[in-house]
Write an enzyme that holds these catalytic residues in place. Structure first.
Site: not given
Ligand code: MRU
Length: 347
Positions: A48-50, A91, A198, A239, A249-250
């Site tokens: 996970r994470g963009a 996603r 996270q 994201d 973002n999250k």
């Molecule tokens: O649902 P996730 O864990 O994929 O969400 C991740 C985030 O919101 C991060 O802050 C974002 O992807 C930036 S990662 C460098």
């Protein structure tokens, strides 16, 4: 210890990824050799994470091409079409996923009559190049962002925008890592980040690996700490950044941004250009993923809410550009972000 979120295993021809669902209780690497498998890993948040999702999807295409490379040209092409579709459906919010797929489409498009094994090789080379470029972008962002932080600072972050969310080093946590490497004394405040945790599980783990001081808080404590003068800066990842600087973002990031503005605390966003979606004029157009109710009713095997309660679980929120002090990219810092400033990053 260098965190290898994704690792190519040439011997088995698989892309291996740290299982982020079970950290920090366990450290497991899982291997994948099909697009379907990688798409399931993205959906279930093994990865996970963009930026990490972008890299994973690139390898998802590469492994699928290797799996299908003995088919004739037209069967190969339709198998690959299915692979692109299944990954694109994994996603919806992180634009890096679609950016990565488009790059691999371009590689394939440049070899219309190429034999499948040669196309498969080219796709794998592109995935490797994207992985390396992501680490380089994070390093560049880290250096630029570190300069914005004071010599000594308590920095709050939300979710995990670290090595685990990227091919390495991280975006928001990359800035923190680079600041520490430059001799700055940074203490991290990690939001727990409900519901997937996270912050509590991944950001804390990453910071502890490198002995960077970290304090964990629940998401409803950041306002109090800011009011008490105990937060010097906020830095988060993204994201998807729209052309005007609004960004997704999250879930919970918007709340932190509003609080930071209320208390006059700088609020930084660190994101590579692969997270910027210039097709979207504003954040209103960003698709927001809604995840399973089970993630809110409990965690893992544990359940704490009545099984039949109605639940909302938007995984992201959108913070307007006006709340952002600066957008840190590998190409430069835009602060505060404007459509012109963002367009200049691509000039
Ligand atoms: O649902 P996730 O864990 O994929 O969400 C991740 C985030 O919101 C991060 O802050 C974002 O992807 C930036 S990662 C460098």
């Amino acid at each position: 210890m260098r965190v290898e979120t994704l690792r190519w295993d040439g011997a088995s021809g698989r892309i291996e990824m740290i299982d982020q669902r079970v950290l920090p209780a366990r450290f497991d690497m899982l291997g994948y050799d099909s697009a379907e498998g990688v798409a399931a890993a993205i959906r279930s948040m093994v990865v996970r994470g963009a930026p990490a999702i972008g890299c994973a999807s690139a390898y998802g295409i590469a492994v699928e091409a290797r799996r299908l490379q003995r088919l004739d040209g037209s069967a190969f092409a339709s198998g690959m079409d299915r692979a692109f579709a299944v990954l694109a459906d994994s996603r919806p919010t992180a634009v890096n996923l679609f950016w990565a797929l488009q790059r691999l489409r371009t590689v394939m498009g440049a070899m219309p009559d190429g034999p499948p094994p040669r196309i498969a090789d080219a796709l794998l080379r592109e995935a490797h190049a994207m992985l390396a470029a992501d680490v380089a972008a994070n390093r560049a962002m880290g250096a630029l962002g570190a300069a914005l932080l004071p010599q000594q600072a308590r920095v709050l972050t939300h979710c995990n925008a670290g090595a685990l969310a990227t091919a390495g080093h991280g975006t928001a946590l990359g800035v923190i890592r680079s600041a520490v490497e430059a001799g700055k004394r940074i203490a991290v405040i990690a939001d727990e980040t409900r519901p997937f945790l996270q912050g509590a599980r991944l950001t804390v783990w990453e910071m502890q690996q490198e002995n960077i001081p970290v304090t964990l808080i629940t998401d409803n404590m950041s306002g109090y700490l800011m009011q008490q003068g105990q937060v010097d800066a906020v830095i988060v990842g993204a994201d998807r950044v729209a052309a005007n600087g609004d960004f997704a973002n999250k879930i919970g990031t918007y709340m932190v941004a509003v609080l930071a503005r209320r208390h006059g605390i700088p609020f930084y966003v660190a994101a590579p250009r692969s997270s910027i979606d210039r097709q979207l004029a504003s954040g209103r157009e960003i698709p927001i993923e809604e995840r399973s109710a089970e993630e809110v009713r409990g965690f893992g095997a544990q359940r704490w809410a009545p099984a039949d309660v109605a639940v909302r679980n938007p995984a992201f929120d959108v913070t307007p550009a006006e709340l952002v002090s600066a957008l840190i990219t590998e190409q430069g810092v835009v602060g505060p972000p404007t459509a012109e400033g963002i367009a200049a990053l691509f000039a």
